[in-house]
Scaffold this motif. Structure first.
Motif, PDB file in Angstrom:
ATOM      1  N   LEU B 173       0.765  -1.251  -0.036  1.00 40.62           N
ATOM      2  CA  LEU B 173       0.046   0.041  -0.161  1.00 40.62           C
ATOM      3  C   LEU B 173       0.787   1.208   0.032  1.00 40.62           C
ATOM      4  O   LEU B 173       1.898   1.266   0.754  1.00 40.62           O
ATOM      5  CB  LEU B 173      -0.797   0.058   1.178  1.00 40.62           C
ATOM      6  CG  LEU B 173      -1.871   1.234   1.204  1.00 40.62           C
ATOM      7  CD1 LEU B 173      -2.958   1.087   0.273  1.00 40.62           C
ATOM      8  CD2 LEU B 173      -2.488   1.206   2.837  1.00 40.62           C
ATOM      9  N   LYS B 174       0.492   2.232  -0.706  1.00 39.86           N
ATOM     10  CA  LYS B 174       1.412   3.496  -1.131  1.00 39.86           C
ATOM     11  C   LYS B 174       0.687   4.371   0.072  1.00 39.86           C
ATOM     12  O   LYS B 174      -0.385   4.502  -0.018  1.00 39.86           O
ATOM     13  CB  LYS B 174       0.970   3.993  -2.344  1.00 39.86           C
ATOM     14  CG  LYS B 174       2.073   5.046  -2.745  1.00 39.86           C
ATOM     15  CD  LYS B 174       2.046   5.375  -4.253  1.00 39.86           C
ATOM     16  CE  LYS B 174       2.940   6.515  -4.429  1.00 39.86           C
ATOM     17  NZ  LYS B 174       2.974   6.889  -5.925  1.00 39.86           N
ATOM     18  N   MET B 175       1.402   4.572   0.979  1.00 40.11           N
ATOM     19  CA  MET B 175       0.825   5.897   1.917  1.00 40.11           C
ATOM     20  C   MET B 175       1.429   7.287   2.081  1.00 40.11           C
ATOM     21  O   MET B 175       2.625   7.119   1.716  1.00 40.11           O
ATOM     22  CB  MET B 175       1.173   5.157   3.289  1.00 40.11           C
ATOM     23  CG  MET B 175       0.725   3.754   3.799  1.00 40.11           C
ATOM     24  SD  MET B 175       1.028   3.353   5.276  1.00 40.11           S
ATOM     25  CE  MET B 175       2.504   2.459   4.784  1.00 40.11           C
ATOM     26  N   THR B 176       0.538   7.926   2.058  1.00 38.22           N
ATOM     27  CA  THR B 176       0.927   9.327   2.119  1.00 38.22           C
ATOM     28  C   THR B 176       1.625   9.879   3.441  1.00 38.22           C
ATOM     29  O   THR B 176       0.936   9.626   4.472  1.00 38.22           O
ATOM     30  CB  THR B 176      -0.201  10.244   1.662  1.00 38.22           C
ATOM     31  OG1 THR B 176      -0.814   9.856   0.584  1.00 38.22           O
ATOM     32  CG2 THR B 176       0.261  11.745   1.662  1.00 38.22           C
ATOM     33  N   VAL B 177       2.813  10.573   3.451  1.00 34.54           N
ATOM     34  CA  VAL B 177       3.409  11.003   4.416  1.00 34.54           C
ATOM     35  C   VAL B 177       2.620  12.309   4.916  1.00 34.54           C
ATOM     36  O   VAL B 177       2.749  13.379   4.148  1.00 34.54           O
ATOM     37  CB  VAL B 177       4.925  11.143   4.382  1.00 34.54           C
ATOM     38  CG1 VAL B 177       5.726  11.643   5.572  1.00 34.54           C
ATOM     39  CG2 VAL B 177       5.420   9.718   3.966  1.00 34.54           C
ATOM     40  N   VAL B 178       2.505  12.411   5.991  1.00 30.75           N
ATOM     41  CA  VAL B 178       1.460  13.944   6.449  1.00 30.75           C
ATOM     42  C   VAL B 178       2.320  14.466   7.427  1.00 30.75           C
ATOM     43  O   VAL B 178       2.098  15.581   7.775  1.00 30.75           O
ATOM     44  CB  VAL B 178      -0.047  13.495   6.679  1.00 30.75           C
ATOM     45  CG1 VAL B 178      -0.762  13.283   5.704  1.00 30.75           C
ATOM     46  CG2 VAL B 178      -0.241  12.565   7.996  1.00 30.75           C
ATOM     47  N   GLY B 179       3.182  13.723   8.484  1.00 31.17           N
ATOM     48  CA  GLY B 179       4.116  14.337   9.245  1.00 31.17           C
ATOM     49  C   GLY B 179       5.282  13.762   9.727  1.00 31.17           C
ATOM     50  O   GLY B 179       5.409  12.371   9.430  1.00 31.17           O
ATOM     51  N   ILE B 180       6.244  14.397  10.157  1.00 29.33           N
ATOM     52  CA  ILE B 180       7.490  13.768  10.516  1.00 29.33           C
ATOM     53  C   ILE B 180       7.556  14.373  12.021  1.00 29.33           C
ATOM     54  O   ILE B 180       7.380  15.468  12.645  1.00 29.33           O
ATOM     55  CB  ILE B 180       8.537  14.366  10.026  1.00 29.33           C
ATOM     56  CG1 ILE B 180       8.527  13.695   8.578  1.00 29.33           C
ATOM     57  CG2 ILE B 180       9.964  13.828  10.505  1.00 29.33           C
ATOM     58  CD1 ILE B 180       9.363  14.159   7.475  1.00 29.33           C
ATOM     59  N   LEU B 181       7.809  13.291  13.259  1.00 29.93           N
ATOM     60  CA  LEU B 181       8.148  13.579  14.602  1.00 29.93           C
ATOM     61  C   LEU B 181       9.443  14.141  14.921  1.00 29.93           C
ATOM     62  O   LEU B 181      10.496  14.023  14.198  1.00 29.93           O
ATOM     63  CB  LEU B 181       7.729  12.159  15.237  1.00 29.93           C
ATOM     64  CG  LEU B 181       6.313  11.639  14.957  1.00 29.93           C
ATOM     65  CD1 LEU B 181       6.496  10.186  15.889  1.00 29.93           C
ATOM     66  CD2 LEU B 181       5.408  12.621  15.789  1.00 29.93           C
ATOM     67  N   ILE B 241      -4.695   4.903  -1.455  1.00 24.74           N
ATOM     68  CA  ILE B 241      -5.971   5.477  -1.115  1.00 24.74           C
ATOM     69  C   ILE B 241      -5.950   6.977  -1.464  1.00 24.74           C
ATOM     70  O   ILE B 241      -4.964   7.924  -0.974  1.00 24.74           O
ATOM     71  CB  ILE B 241      -6.125   5.281   0.458  1.00 24.74           C
ATOM     72  CG1 ILE B 241      -6.237   3.862   0.763  1.00 24.74           C
ATOM     73  CG2 ILE B 241      -7.438   6.071   0.905  1.00 24.74           C
ATOM     74  CD1 ILE B 241      -5.916   3.463   2.159  1.00 24.74           C
ATOM     75  N   THR B 242      -6.955   7.325  -2.294  1.00 26.96           N
ATOM     76  CA  THR B 242      -6.783   8.619  -2.609  1.00 26.96           C
ATOM     77  C   THR B 242      -8.014   9.508  -2.335  1.00 26.96           C
ATOM     78  O   THR B 242      -9.239   8.540  -2.021  1.00 26.96           O
ATOM     79  CB  THR B 242      -6.667   9.087  -4.229  1.00 26.96           C
ATOM     80  OG1 THR B 242      -7.576   8.201  -5.022  1.00 26.96           O
ATOM     81  CG2 THR B 242      -5.235   8.343  -4.693  1.00 26.96           C
ATOM     82  N   PRO B 243      -8.419  10.519  -2.499  1.00 22.56           N
ATOM     83  CA  PRO B 243      -9.651  11.514  -2.058  1.00 22.56           C
ATOM     84  C   PRO B 243     -10.554  11.010  -2.940  1.00 22.56           C
ATOM     85  O   PRO B 243     -11.811  10.587  -2.771  1.00 22.56           O
ATOM     86  CB  PRO B 243      -9.420  12.873  -2.339  1.00 22.56           C
ATOM     87  CG  PRO B 243      -7.855  13.082  -2.268  1.00 22.56           C
ATOM     88  CD  PRO B 243      -7.258  11.676  -2.567  1.00 22.56           C
ATOM     89  N   GLU B 244     -10.098  10.448  -4.381  1.00 24.70           N
ATOM     90  CA  GLU B 244     -11.390   9.845  -5.338  1.00 24.70           C
ATOM     91  C   GLU B 244     -11.592   8.381  -4.972  1.00 24.70           C
ATOM     92  O   GLU B 244     -12.842   8.139  -5.315  1.00 24.70           O
ATOM     93  CB  GLU B 244     -10.477   9.823  -6.780  1.00 24.70           C
ATOM     94  CG  GLU B 244     -10.327  11.210  -7.322  1.00 24.70           C
ATOM     95  CD  GLU B 244      -9.226  11.961  -6.724  1.00 24.70           C
ATOM     96  OE1 GLU B 244      -7.930  11.268  -6.346  1.00 24.70           O
ATOM     97  OE2 GLU B 244      -8.864  12.961  -6.664  1.00 24.70           O
ATOM     98  N   ASN B 245     -10.871   7.659  -4.466  1.00 21.25           N
ATOM     99  CA  ASN B 245     -11.460   6.380  -4.116  1.00 21.25           C
ATOM    100  C   ASN B 245     -11.460   5.839  -2.805  1.00 21.25           C
ATOM    101  O   ASN B 245     -11.852   4.741  -2.300  1.00 21.25           O
ATOM    102  CB  ASN B 245     -10.310   5.383  -4.796  1.00 21.25           C
ATOM    103  CG  ASN B 245      -8.892   5.115  -4.046  1.00 21.25           C
ATOM    104  OD1 ASN B 245      -8.864   5.793  -2.886  1.00 21.25           O
ATOM    105  ND2 ASN B 245      -8.013   4.760  -4.860  1.00 21.25           N
ATOM    106  N   ILE B 246     -11.374   6.911  -1.963  1.00 19.47           N
ATOM    107  CA  ILE B 246     -11.174   6.655  -0.503  1.00 19.47           C
ATOM    108  C   ILE B 246     -12.527   5.976   0.083  1.00 19.47           C
ATOM    109  O   ILE B 246     -12.702   4.921   1.017  1.00 19.47           O
ATOM    110  CB  ILE B 246     -10.925   7.817   0.585  1.00 19.47           C
ATOM    111  CG1 ILE B 246     -10.742   7.349   2.109  1.00 19.47           C
ATOM    112  CG2 ILE B 246     -12.074   8.958   0.284  1.00 19.47           C
ATOM    113  CD1 ILE B 246     -10.112   8.225   2.629  1.00 19.47           C
ATOM    114  N   ASN B 247     -13.782   6.567  -0.549  1.00 24.18           N
ATOM    115  CA  ASN B 247     -15.140   6.050  -0.299  1.00 24.18           C
ATOM    116  C   ASN B 247     -15.249   4.381  -0.476  1.00 24.18           C
ATOM    117  O   ASN B 247     -16.474   3.974  -0.184  1.00 24.18           O
ATOM    118  CB  ASN B 247     -16.125   7.169  -0.700  1.00 24.18           C
ATOM    119  CG  ASN B 247     -16.015   8.239  -0.036  1.00 24.18           C
ATOM    120  OD1 ASN B 247     -15.781   8.337   1.010  1.00 24.18           O
ATOM    121  ND2 ASN B 247     -16.473   9.396  -0.875  1.00 24.18           N
TER     122      ASN B 247
END
Lengths: 223, 392
Positions: B173-181, B241-247
């Motif tokens: 699964l390709k996951m989007t990085v939204v933050g780094i600690l 998982i993209t905004p287009e296919n998340i649903n």
């Protein structure tokens, strides 16, 4: 030396010296076969060993009345010692070996003037371009010249040499003897030198046969 | 003193090989017990620190050590997973906050930790940049992970198969990085944090694909009526998982059955903790609750016992080595007899020769101690991560 007696406890060897003296600027040669006490005589003169009887004087100073440390101080300041085996410190370069007397006893302090004198002395002995070399990188003759420079750096009044040219070829031998004679002449320094070499006896003012003072018997004469 | 030091230093400098060997030998003799002691103490402190900050752990019955190391250090779990309904059950009891951990998958060598945002609050994790994950398919990286994966906020990372033979068992699964600690100096720096539901997507328990009711190509359907459409294997699941296919992402079966490798429980108070422990002790099913501090303490005791034995061995070897070194020094003095005699004959003062020899030994010992100190500090900096790597 006056009525000096000395014996080793390990054997029957004895030295009996009724009278022996060396004056300023005088060059005294000591000869005799191996094992008859030549080095023992030098050790007595330099205070490295003490006599059993009699007295040894250097000027007005009676050596056997000095403490061990005072004797070392006197030896360092007034006497220069040159050994047959050079006895240079392998880990010190030429300059440091020459300056060694100034580092081993606080009675002499190492000044800039002393360092300059060491360089001048070394240069006068043909070691000017080898000041940073270690003994292992010097020839036999060069090593003995360093040894002579180390003995002369303190400007001693008495130079004591134990067969300093025994391991040298004739050219180096003559070079070393010339240096010593020149120094003694210029500084009015007394010289006591033990030697086996008959060819150099004419360089001394006086030659003393040690057999006159020793109970040593040459085994070859028995045969 | 200056002249003694000069002569001693010249001797050591000239015989640099022998000096270096002596310094290294003595440094190692000192370093082995010293470094080992430092390493074990520091390692124990670090282990205990994380364990003490983690009140309770729930997981499948089996090795307590494995369960603790999985929950604390994100080690690949060796015990079975428990069901997600265990989390809900703890929540319903209202005695503490359950934080689920799913640690089954990795991005390359970095563990994916499927959890909830409560984990960040529990560990006081601050964001260096970006934000926490909010929706399915987003992830937050530990600082070291970001460096190792060369990932930035706005970029993406891809999960790896859970095993060499698991080509179809989990979805890359390709996951989007939204933050780094921010850096914490703990295993959190090495993790890829994501929502636990995202790890279920990776496991295939949840997935997204085309709306089968809208499919016009009948080869993609095995069966279809007004209420139900059955997809054929030809329908491809989304790998991102993209905004287009998340649903389109949905769960099959009951999410309560889904796996959780460990649950950190933060009890409301001491009494709640005791009540929870009591309930789990009386529990006859396949779930256990443990106090990680007790488990890690046992592990540390074992480490300390081994350390004591090794230090004892090190001290005995050290004494033997120092005896050999004393012999070497004595032999060296004997070999230098001619040199010492020359100095005495020329007129060396009473203490000069002994001070030169003493300074030589002193310099060697001091340099050896400094070197062993440097080795110990280096061990402290690089040894602890090494130990943690070995544990994991």
């Amino acid at each position: 030396m006056d009525q000096v007696g000395f014996a080793y406890s390990r054997d029957s060897f004895k030295l009996n010296i009724p009278k022996l003296s060396v004056g300023k600027s005088e060059k005294l040669g000591i000869t005799g076969p191996s094992g008859c006490g030549k080095t023992t005589l030098l050790n007595l003169i330099s205070g490295i060993i003490k006599q059993d009887s009699g007295s040894i004087r250097m000027g007005d100073i009676e050596l056997n009345k000095l403490s061990s440390q005072d004797m070392k101080d006197l030896r360092l300041v007034k006497m220069g010692l040159i050994f047959q085996q050079f006895e240079l410190l392998e880990y010190l370069n030429v300059v440091d070996n020459i300056l060694l007397p100034f580092r081993i006893n606080p009675i002499l302090s190492l000044e800039a003037e002393t360092r300059e004198r060491a360089r001048t002395l070394a240069t006068s002995m043909g070691l000017g371009d080898k000041l940073k070399r270690f003994p292992a990188n010097l020839s036999q003759g060069e090593r003995q010249r360093v040894s002579v420079a180390r003995a002369l750096i303190t400007q001693p009044e008495l130079l004591i040499c134990d067969e300093p040219t025994a391991n040298l070829d004739p050219v180096n031998r003559d070079h070393i003897l010339d240096i010593i004679a020149s120094y003694c002449g210029e500084n009015k320094t007394a010289l006591v030198m033990v030697t086996h070499d008959q060819e150099i006896l004419n360089r001394f003012d006086r030659v003393q046969d040690i057999l006159e003072f020793s109970n040593y018997k040459d085994p070859r004469r028995h045969e | 003193m200056n002249n003694s030091f000069y002569i001693a230093w010249r001797y050591l400098q000239f015989h640099w090989g022998k000096t270096l060997l002596l310094i290294l030998s003595i440094a190692l003799v000192v370093f082995i017990p010293l470094g080992l002691n430092y390493l074990v103490n520091k390692g124990s402190e670090d282990l205990m620190d994380r364990a003490e900050k983690t009140p309770l752990i729930v997981g499948a019955k089996g090795s307590e050590t494995e369960l603790s190391l999985s929950a604390l250090y994100f080690n690949k779990p060796k015990n079975d997973a428990v069901e997600f309904r265990e989390v809900e059950s703890i929540k319903e009891q209202d005695l503490g906050i359950p934080i689920p951990l799913n640690i089954e998958y990795q991005v390359k060598e970095q563990p994916i930790v499927g959890t909830t945002s409560a984990y960040f609050e529990f560990r006081n994790l601050e964001l260096k940049e970006g934000r926490k994950m909010a929706i399915l398919g987003e992830c937050v990286l530990g600082v070291n992970t970001a460096k190792k994966l060369n990932a930035e906020v706005g970029g993406s990372v891809i999960s790896s198969p859970s095993g060499a033979f698991d080509v179809a068992g989990s979805f890359p699964l390709k996951m989007t990085v939204v933050g780094i600690l921010e850096e914490t100096g703990t295993p959190d720096d090495e993790a890829v944090f994501t929502d636990i539901k995202t790890t279920w997507v990776i496991s295939g328990k949840a997935h997204g694909h085309q709306d089968l009711q809208q499919v016009v190509n009948d080869t993609l359907l095995l069966n279809k009526n007004e209420n139900r459409a059955v997809a054929s294997p030809a329908v491809l699941s989304y790998t991102e998982i993209t905004p287009e296919n998340i649903n389109s992402f949905h769960f099959h079966d009951d999410p309560g059955d889904y796996p959780v490798n460990a649950i950190i429980v933060v009890p409301n108070d001491r009494k709640s903790a005791l009540m929870l422990r009591g309930r789990y002790e009386n529990n006859q099913n396949s779930v256990q609750m443990l106090v990680p501090e007790e488990v890690i303490s046992e592990l540390v005791d074992t480490m300390i016992s081994i350390r004591d034995l090794l230090i004892l061995a090190g001290v005995i070897i050290g004494i033997a080595c120092l005896a050999i070194l004393a012999f070497v020094f004595a032999l060296s003095i004997k070999l230098r007899k001619a040199e010492i005699t020359t100095m005495k004959h020329i007129g060396a003062s009473r203490n000069f020769v002994s001070s030169v020899l003493g300074i030589e030994i002193g310099i060697v010992l001091i340099l050896a101690i400094i070197l062993s100190g440097i080795l110990t500090l280096t061990m402290g900096n690089y040894g602890i991560p090494l130990i943690e790597k070995l544990i994991s």
